[in-house]
Design a protein around this motif. Structure first.
Motif: not given
Length: 304
Positions: A247-255
């Motif tokens: 939410k805070n870094f507006q990440l589109l995907a984590t792996f």
């Protein structure tokens, strides 16, 4: 019943004919391209990670994305060749502090110390700072908040040269010039943390700082990055921490590198990758078995 299949994301550390001292593991250039050739002959298609993530439902398990971790300069020729000759656009996940050879991560320091220092001397120094720990158990025994301070102290006791001298001489990581060159060729870049900690052992403040330093540096250096984050060691943060980071870094995907319900499909952001620079047997096992396990688990629990 048919298993629900999703695209595969493959990852490598080193693809080179001469592995660097700082990370002496990987796959040779010839074996790498043989691997790609076999996959292509079997009907697999190579996509960019950004293409897959834009609309995962358009793709299936015959679609592959390539990624590389840490940002080693040894991969530069292969990355350029993939873009220009194969029209394959990989994604490179960079360790923030290592960009442009400013510093090295703590795990790289340990690998170099293992190479240049006798096992007995190194173990004795480790035991001074982490009683009872050895070079093989240090990862699980050391506090993540102390990893750099302790490895720096041990380095100063056992190594015949400074870290800065080593980095200046060998330049094991991608320079800014080469990063910019790769971006022009079509390579995407994502984040692999600032200092390569085990996120499973970080609190939220520590995890936030790891990503915040990367984003601030990218802005200062005017580097264009995708909002993709690959966990060091493939070990994800606790779910509540990950949710806040997304939410805070507006990440589109984590792996990561495991498997679980909801992975590799929208609306979930967690994607699992497959390590492909090990032995041929291990690569085959990872490539074939892990996606099947993930799909079977989703099917078993009616998770669509």
């Amino acid at each position: 019943m048919k298993l629900n299949t999703t695209p595969r994301v493959l990852y490598y550390h080193i693809v080179a004919d001469k592995f660097p001292e700082i990370y002496p593991y990987g796959i040779s250039v010839s074996n790498f391209f043989k691997q790609l050739g076999r996959l292509k002959r079997r009907g697999y298609k190579f996509r960019s990670l950004s293409e897959i993530l834009a609309n995962p439902k358009r793709f299936n398990d015959k679609d592959l994305a390539l990624s590389f971790d840490d940002g080693f300069s040894a991969n530069y020729p292969v990355l350029i060749y993939l873009c220009k000759e194969y029209n394959i656009k990989p994604t490179v996940f960079l360790i923030g502090k290592c960009v442009d050879n400013k510093e090295m991560a703590w795990n790289h320091k340990l690998l170099l110390m293992k190479r240049y220092c006798s096992p007995g001397k190194l173990s004795a120094e480790i035991n001074k700072y982490v009683p009872g720990a050895t070079i093989s158990t240090l990862f699980s025994r050391i506090e993540m908040s102390e990893k750099d301070e302790i490895t720096d102290a041990i380095w100063n006791e056992v190594m015949p040269f400074s870290q800065s001298n080593y980095l200046q001489k060998h330049k094991p990581f991608l320079s800014l010039t080469r990063i910019q060159s790769l971006q022009k060729a079509g390579v995407d870049f994502g984040i692999h943390s600032w200092s390569h900690p085990d996120f499973a052992r970080l609190n939220y403040s520590e995890a936030y700082t790891e990503l915040d330093l990367c984003f601030k540096q990218n802005e200062e250096l005017s580097l264009s990055f995708k909002r993709y984050f690959a966990y060091p060691y493939g070990r994800p943060a606790q779910k509540d921490i990950e949710t806040k980071l997304i939410k805070n870094f507006q990440l589109l995907a984590t792996f990561g590198i495991s498997y679980g319900l909801g992975d590799n499909r929208l609306p979930y952001t967690r994607w699992q990758r497959i390590k492909m620079d090990s032995s041929k047997l291990v690569n085959r096992e990872q490539f074939l078995v892990m996606p099947w396990l993930r799909s079977f688990k989703a099917l078993r629990y009616n998770f669509q």
